[in-house]
Structure formats: structure tokens, C-alpha cells
Design a protein around this motif. Structure first.
Motif, short mmCIF file in Angstrom:
data_model
loop_
_atom_site.label_atom_id
_atom_site.label_comp_id
_atom_site.label_asym_id
_atom_site.label_seq_id
_atom_site.Cartn_x
_atom_site.Cartn_y
_atom_site.Cartn_z
N HIS A 4 83.43 33.66 -29.99
CA HIS A 4 82.75 32.51 -29.43
C HIS A 4 83.27 32.22 -28.02
O HIS A 4 84.46 32.33 -27.77
CB HIS A 4 83.02 31.29 -30.33
N GLY A 5 82.37 31.87 -27.12
CA GLY A 5 82.81 31.49 -25.77
C GLY A 5 81.66 31.13 -24.88
O GLY A 5 80.53 31.58 -25.08
N SER A 6 81.94 30.32 -23.88
CA SER A 6 80.89 29.96 -22.91
C SER A 6 80.70 31.07 -21.88
O SER A 6 79.67 31.09 -21.17
CB SER A 6 81.25 28.64 -22.22
N LYS A 7 81.67 31.99 -21.77
CA LYS A 7 81.58 33.07 -20.79
C LYS A 7 81.69 34.45 -21.45
O LYS A 7 82.02 35.42 -20.80
CB LYS A 7 82.68 32.91 -19.74
N ILE A 8 81.38 34.50 -22.73
CA ILE A 8 81.56 35.75 -23.47
C ILE A 8 80.54 36.81 -23.05
O ILE A 8 80.74 38.00 -23.28
CB ILE A 8 81.53 35.49 -24.99
N ALA A 65 73.74 37.31 -25.60
CA ALA A 65 74.15 36.40 -26.68
C ALA A 65 73.42 36.78 -27.97
O ALA A 65 72.22 37.02 -27.96
CB ALA A 65 73.82 34.96 -26.31
N THR A 66 74.16 36.80 -29.07
CA THR A 66 73.53 37.11 -30.36
C THR A 66 73.53 35.92 -31.30
O THR A 66 73.01 36.00 -32.41
CB THR A 66 74.21 38.32 -31.02
N ARG A 67 74.14 34.80 -30.86
CA ARG A 67 73.95 33.49 -31.50
C ARG A 67 74.27 32.43 -30.44
O ARG A 67 75.10 32.67 -29.57
CB ARG A 67 74.85 33.31 -32.73
N ILE A 68 73.61 31.30 -30.55
CA ILE A 68 73.80 30.22 -29.58
C ILE A 68 74.36 28.98 -30.28
O ILE A 68 73.89 28.61 -31.37
CB ILE A 68 72.47 29.84 -28.90
N GLU A 69 75.35 28.37 -29.65
CA GLU A 69 75.73 27.00 -30.03
C GLU A 69 75.35 26.10 -28.87
O GLU A 69 75.80 26.30 -27.74
CB GLU A 69 77.23 26.86 -30.30
N ILE A 70 74.50 25.12 -29.16
CA ILE A 70 74.03 24.24 -28.10
C ILE A 70 74.69 22.87 -28.24
O ILE A 70 74.79 22.32 -29.33
CB ILE A 70 72.49 24.12 -28.09
N VAL A 94 77.47 32.30 -27.93
CA VAL A 94 77.64 31.69 -26.63
C VAL A 94 77.43 30.18 -26.75
O VAL A 94 76.41 29.73 -27.26
CB VAL A 94 76.67 32.28 -25.60
N CYS A 95 78.42 29.45 -26.28
CA CYS A 95 78.33 27.98 -26.26
C CYS A 95 77.71 27.57 -24.93
O CYS A 95 78.26 27.90 -23.87
CB CYS A 95 79.71 27.39 -26.43
N ILE A 96 76.59 26.89 -24.98
CA ILE A 96 75.91 26.48 -23.75
C ILE A 96 75.75 24.97 -23.70
O ILE A 96 75.69 24.30 -24.73
CB ILE A 96 74.54 27.16 -23.58
N GLU A 97 75.68 24.45 -22.50
CA GLU A 97 75.51 23.02 -22.29
C GLU A 97 74.04 22.73 -22.03
O GLU A 97 73.48 23.19 -21.04
CB GLU A 97 76.36 22.55 -21.11
N ASN A 98 73.43 21.98 -22.93
CA ASN A 98 72.04 21.63 -22.84
C ASN A 98 71.16 22.89 -22.88
O ASN A 98 71.57 23.92 -23.39
CB ASN A 98 71.78 20.77 -21.59
#
Length: 213
Positions: free
Chosen positions: A205-209, A22-27, A6-10
Motif C-alpha cells: 500500500h502507498g500513495s507513491k507505489i 494501481a490494482t486496488r484503490i483506497e480513496i 494506491v491511496c489517493i486523495e479525493n
């Protein structure tokens, strides 16, 4: 089953993203521009929270919005941010550098990979700016330099991912077990399963996955 990055903002969406699966985070910061590097403070708190929840954390390394052609000063900034990410205990970084003719900036990536020793590395959607006929050579080069995965939409982000799936499948089949193709851009909790089955990939990967955050 497949990994859901999951790509998250801040930092604000981090607890909810993990709670929703989420099982991995991209910040990253400033998602509207494709993401830039968050502050050291955000990295610190995100790393602590993810470690507590045993969730891997990746950080976007991108000093500004716009293109992916970086000068020496910008590459130094990226190098410092990579060092901070490693020192703060993050699991990996997400980066991409291109030349004026939209090919991988091999010198820049090699320089940054030296700074990233010990970290997972993802080449981000700068990949989609590479001419299609050169993307297979790019896969060869990235795989040969120890990059773990390539985040790609399979085409211009203005296109729905359903339209880019055939090219994504070509990339997945070509990469095989040498490097992981990480599809992203328009993947949601509603279409993720179908995309997973079509492509046969182990990560999405996705911000809304995992739904709205």
C-alpha cells in the motif's frame, strides 16, 4: 507479482493511478491527517470509474482527523458512511477504532462490522498505536472477526519503513494465512519490490507505489 493498493486523495488522481498500474484503490480525503471519509459524490464517481476499469475500490471511513477514539455520534456517522459505500457499489472499507488505553475498541468495531456486511474490511494504521506487546492479540481478534487485512507501517510513521521491516516480518509471520498484513507508509515504486521480497506479502500500500501522481 503483488497487488498494488494506491491511496489517493479525493477523485482527481484516480485515472492516473490506474493508468500507472494501481490494482486496488483506497480513496480518502485530507491525506495530510492520515485520511478522512470523502463525500458521497466522490464515492459515487470513483465507484463508477473503478467499475469501468475493473479495479477494486476501498473507502476510508473516518469522520475526522486526530485520534481513533470515537463517541456514539461519530460511530453513527461512520455507520451511515459504510451503508453509503455499500449502496454505491464499493468493494470495501478501511477503518479503525481504539479505546482510551490504545487497544481495539471491540464494541465499536463489532458494531461497524455489522454495517459492513458483504464488504471487505481493512483495519487501518490505528493498529500502529496499539502497544507492540498487544499487537499479536489484536491480530487474533481481528482475524477472528472476519477482518480481511491490517494496514500497518510496523512502527511510528516518523520511522523509515526500512527500519520497521523486522517488526513487519514478525507480524506477517504471526498472521500467516489468517489475516493479511498490508504494509504501508513510505512504500514507493522504487522500494516496493525489495519490500515485497523481504516480507513475502501479496499486497502493498502507498500513495507513491506506482510513482508520483
Amino acid at each position: 507479482m503483488y497487488l498494488k493498493e494506491v491511496c489517493i486523495e479525493n477523485y482527481s488522481s484516480l485515472p492516473k493511478a490506474i493508468a500507472q498500474g494501481a490494482t486496488r484503490i483506497e480513496i480518502c480525503d485530507y491525506l495530510v491527517s492520515g485520511g478522512t471519509t470523502v463525500s458521497k459524490g466522490v464515492m459515487h464517481e470513483a465507484a463508477a470509474y473503478c467499475a469501468e476499469k475493473m479495479i477494486p475500490l476501498m473507502a476510508m471511513i473516518r469522520p475526522r482527523s486526530g485520534n481513533f477514539i470515537y463517541n456514539d455520534s461519530e460511530l453513527k456517522i461512520m455507520g451511515y458512511d459504510i451503508i453509503e459505500a455499500r449502496n454505491l457499489g464499493l468493494d470495501g472499507i478501511v477503518l479503525g477504532c481504539l479505546t482510551d488505553d490504545h487497544l481495539i475498541d471491540e464494541d465499536a468495531i463489532e458494531q461497524l462490522l455489522e454495517e459492513a456486511y458483504g464488504l471487505q474490511t481493512t483495519f487501518h494504521m490505528a493498529f500502529d498505536a496499539i502497544p507492540v506487546e498487544k499487537q499479536f492479540e489484536a491480530i487474533d481478534w481481528l482475524a477472528g472477526h472476519g477482518v480481511q487485512r491490517i494496514l500497518t507501517h510496523g512502527g511510528d510513521l516518523s520511522l523509515p519503513i526500512e527500519e520497521t521491516l523486522p517488526h513487519l516480518k514478525e507480524l506477517v509471520d504471526y498472521a500467516k494465512d489468517r489475516i493479511l498484513i498490508l504494509p504501508g507508509g513510505g512504500i514507493t515504486n522504487e522500494n516496493a519490490d525489495d519490500i515485497h521480497h523481504y516480507l513475502g506479502v501479496s499486497e502493498l500500500h502507498g500513495s507513491k507505489i506506482v510513482g508520483e501522481l
